[in-house]
Design a protein around this motif. Structure first.
Motif, mmCIF file in Angstrom:
data_model
loop_
_atom_site.group_PDB
_atom_site.id
_atom_site.type_symbol
_atom_site.label_atom_id
_atom_site.label_comp_id
_atom_site.label_asym_id
_atom_site.label_seq_id
_atom_site.Cartn_x
_atom_site.Cartn_y
_atom_site.Cartn_z
ATOM 1 N N ASN A 1 0.824 -1.216 0.000
ATOM 2 C CA ASN A 1 0.000 0.000 0.000
ATOM 3 C C ASN A 1 0.855 1.262 0.000
ATOM 4 O O ASN A 1 0.556 2.217 -0.729
ATOM 5 C CB ASN A 1 -0.928 -0.005 1.219
ATOM 6 C CG ASN A 1 -2.202 -0.787 0.980
ATOM 7 O OD1 ASN A 1 -3.145 -0.301 0.370
ATOM 8 N ND2 ASN A 1 -2.230 -2.024 1.455
ATOM 9 N N ILE A 2 1.898 1.271 0.828
ATOM 10 C CA ILE A 2 2.775 2.459 0.864
ATOM 11 C C ILE A 2 3.474 2.646 -0.471
ATOM 12 O O ILE A 2 3.617 3.778 -0.963
ATOM 13 C CB ILE A 2 3.786 2.326 2.018
ATOM 14 C CG1 ILE A 2 3.051 2.417 3.359
ATOM 15 C CG2 ILE A 2 4.854 3.410 1.927
ATOM 16 C CD1 ILE A 2 3.922 2.194 4.567
ATOM 17 N N LYS A 3 3.897 1.571 -1.077
ATOM 18 C CA LYS A 3 4.527 1.633 -2.407
ATOM 19 C C LYS A 3 3.555 2.200 -3.436
ATOM 20 O O LYS A 3 3.929 3.053 -4.265
ATOM 21 C CB LYS A 3 4.978 0.232 -2.820
ATOM 22 C CG LYS A 3 5.683 0.165 -4.164
ATOM 23 C CD LYS A 3 6.091 -1.276 -4.470
ATOM 24 C CE LYS A 3 6.714 -1.384 -5.859
ATOM 25 N NZ LYS A 3 7.055 -2.802 -6.175
ATOM 26 N N TYR B 1 3.136 5.936 -2.838
ATOM 27 C CA TYR B 1 4.328 6.642 -3.327
ATOM 28 C C TYR B 1 4.282 6.802 -4.842
ATOM 29 O O TYR B 1 4.704 7.833 -5.384
ATOM 30 C CB TYR B 1 5.585 5.879 -2.904
ATOM 31 C CG TYR B 1 6.870 6.495 -3.396
ATOM 32 C CD1 TYR B 1 7.393 7.637 -2.789
ATOM 33 C CD2 TYR B 1 7.558 5.940 -4.481
ATOM 34 C CE1 TYR B 1 8.568 8.212 -3.243
ATOM 35 C CE2 TYR B 1 8.730 6.502 -4.944
ATOM 36 C CZ TYR B 1 9.231 7.644 -4.323
ATOM 37 O OH TYR B 1 10.397 8.216 -4.790
ATOM 38 N N TYR C 1 -8.477 4.463 2.214
ATOM 39 C CA TYR C 1 -7.276 4.737 3.013
ATOM 40 C C TYR C 1 -7.573 4.797 4.517
ATOM 41 O O TYR C 1 -6.684 5.059 5.313
ATOM 42 C CB TYR C 1 -6.643 6.070 2.579
ATOM 43 C CG TYR C 1 -6.236 6.103 1.126
ATOM 44 C CD1 TYR C 1 -5.003 5.601 0.712
ATOM 45 C CD2 TYR C 1 -7.074 6.641 0.153
ATOM 46 C CE1 TYR C 1 -4.613 5.638 -0.623
ATOM 47 C CE2 TYR C 1 -6.701 6.681 -1.184
ATOM 48 C CZ TYR C 1 -5.472 6.172 -1.564
ATOM 49 O OH TYR C 1 -5.100 6.198 -2.882
ATOM 50 N N SER D 1 -4.552 4.324 7.235
ATOM 51 C CA SER D 1 -4.203 5.571 7.922
ATOM 52 C C SER D 1 -4.458 5.454 9.423
ATOM 53 O O SER D 1 -3.578 5.742 10.242
ATOM 54 C CB SER D 1 -5.000 6.742 7.348
ATOM 55 O OG SER D 1 -4.762 6.883 5.964
#
Length: 540
Positions: free
Chosen positions: A285-287, A290, A298, A302
């Motif tokens: 998810n972070i990738k 980015y 989210y 989050s």
């Protein structure tokens, strides 16, 4: 079938006697509400108590009033909120994903190892599981379309969460909303009037907590709390109850030098067998964020990561804290368990799942060998039941990713079944606070006044059928009771009394395991005697 089994196993510990001090403390405080006929003021050992907000105690109090004082009546309200967490986890996941992923998220939540453990060793976390995910669900509905129902329920559930653990819970709840709007480029929508109404209504619904703290502490500056006077209950609630504890400068400081990586390795067992998949889901998810790739939602990522980060940087870290955000972890993890992944992702998922399919049964078998329970009947029943289930999964489920997911659910429940039916029943007889309370509850002792010499004897306090007072050990020699009094004394206190040449008479001694954490030497029946000491009932 797995859902029904998971529900049964999570409820299987409802009538198990207490082994750790915190459930004994919370149950005793709720019992004292009945003894004192006071709904708003919290007491333990007939002394004012200021450490946690009121909501769980009110829920337990109502359960005790309806069903009587017992272990299962203590656990029932928390387990109902656990069911609420399952419902809202399904509703939230179904709102953004498929029904299959929604069911997967629910099963992940039900089979995480610390979920099962915490549904027996109950503190505040099962309440928070239902309240946090419920608040986020109604906020997500409110964000899409304003309705009074969602506004009221979001505010009410958020207020209950605040009255369960403190102001910090809004980091997960409002943090989820903030992350959703920020990462979707709609942050200006935070300034809509409905969010102001949400905050105002939440404050209004939290007023019972402020009232309770004000009448017990702020109106009585002469009371001594935490070793000092003029303690404000309202200030404690707004800061010291949680934020002061997290930065470790509040009145309750128990741990220093916490590692920022504490929860990363704690989740390896606490969120097993799903922890490795959760880590991969967070990375994925972070990738994607980015790379500016759109995600379905989210909120879960989050809210979950913000509160996990706060826990990690705090100076006060306990393994069960993260249980409150397990529903969010389950929602983040569920899509990884189903469907197609990259070549690396598929291999990682397979390795992560096979690791626990092999490891968890081995741990149970080894534990049973060294535990040597009085009867192996339930252990054999565990093996037969889940042997059949695993065989059905292998035969009936054709898709490899589904088969591996169900196998992980099965081995997780295999562990839970063993813990709640064999393991607890084998170790609880060594908790002498229960035995001592049962002995002193006999009729010949009915008119004796009961005392303890330290505050860590709350299991004894709960199981006694009348109020118990606290006498600090340094006052014992000079204490002159009006009538015969009985004191519960652990081994450390007994050593101090003997060192000070105190005058007392031993009524009876009991074999005891003095710790809450389970040492391997205690689990091993061959070395268990080395870990035991004695507790005493003494008279003066």
């Amino acid at each position: 079938m797995l859902f029904v089994l998971a529900l049964a196993i999570n409820f299987a510990g409802i009538n198990i006697k207490f082994f750790t001090d915190d459930p004994g403390l919370y149950a005793s405080i709720a019992k004292n509400l009945i003894y004192k006929k006071d709904f708003f003021q919290l007491f333990t050992y007939n002394r004012d108590w200021l450490d946690k907000p009121h909501f769980p105690f009110w829920a337990i109090f109502l359960s005790f009033k309806v069903f009587g004082i017992s272990e299962w009546a203590y656990r029932l309200p928390a387990l109902l909120f656990f069911i609420i967490s399952l419902l809202y986890t399904f509703l939230f996941t179904r709102k953004y994903y498929s029904w299959e992923i929604a069911f997967v998220a629910v099963l992940i939540l039900m089979t995480a190892q610390n979920t099962i453990l915490s549904n027996t060793d109950i503190r505040a976390e099962p309440y928070l599981m239902g309240l946090i995910i419920g608040s986020i669900y109604h906020i997500a509905c409110l964000e899409k379309r304003f309705t009074f129902k969602d506004l009221l329920l979001a505010a009410l559930l958020t207020a209950f969460a605040i009255m369960t653990k403190g102001i910090f819970v809004i980091i997960a709840i409002y943090g989820g909303l903030f992350g959703q709007l920020l990462l979707q480029g709609r942050l200006k929508q935070l300034f809509q009037l409905k969010w102001l109404w949400l905050v105002v209504l939440t404050f209004i619904f939290t007023l019972p907590e402020f009232y309770a703290l004000y009448i017990q502490f702020d109106l009585h500056p002469e009371k001594t709390v935490f070793g000092r006077q003029r303690v404000s209950g309202v200030k404690w609630f707004l800061w010291d109850s949680q934020f002061g504890r997290f930065v470790n400068n509040g009145p309750i400081i128990r741990k220093t030098g916490g590692s920022i990586f504490f929860y990363l390795h704690t989740l390896l067992w606490a969120f097993a067998p799903w922890c490795l998949l959760f880590y991969y889901a967070v990375f994925k998810n972070i990738k994607a964020i980015y790379r500016r790739e759109k995600r379905t939602e989210y909120y879960a990522l989050s809210g979950g990561l913000l509160l996990l980060f706060l826990f990690s940087i705090s100076g006060f870290q306990l393994p069960f804290y993260t249980n409150a955000i397990f529903p969010l972890f389950a929602i983040v993890t569920a899509p990884i368990c189903m469907g197609q992944l990259s070549k690396f992702g598929t291999k990682f998922r397979l390795i992560g799942e096979w690791l626990f399919v092999i490891l968890l049964p081995v741990v149970v078998i080894v534990a049973n060998i060294i535990l040597k329970p009085a009867s192996d009947l339930l252990f054999i029943a565990d093996i037969v039941l889940f042997g059949i289930i695993i065989s059905l999964i292998v035969i009936k489920v054709k898709a490899a990713y589904q088969r591996m997911f169900f196998l992980n659910c099965a081995v997780a429940l295999f562990v839970g079944f063993y813990v709640n039916t064999v393991f607890y029943n084998e170790i609880i007889p060594y908790k002498a606070q229960i035995t001592a309370a049962g002995y002193i509850n006999q009729q010949p002792f009915d008119k004796f006044h009961l005392y303890v010499l330290s505050t860590e004897n709350n299991i004894f306090q709960f199981y006694c059928k009348r109020p118990v007072d606290l006498l600090p050990i340094e006052q014992f020699n000079n204490f002159k009771p009006a009538s015969i009094s009985v004191f519960y004394v652990n081994q450390l206190s007994m050593d101090i009394l003997k060192l000070n040449h105190a005058n007392f008479r031993v009524i009876r001694a009991f074999i005891n395991y003095p710790k809450e954490n389970l040492l391997p030497a205690f689990i091993n029946k061959a070395t268990r005697f080395k870990t035991l000491d004695r507790v005493y009932l003494i008279a003066k």
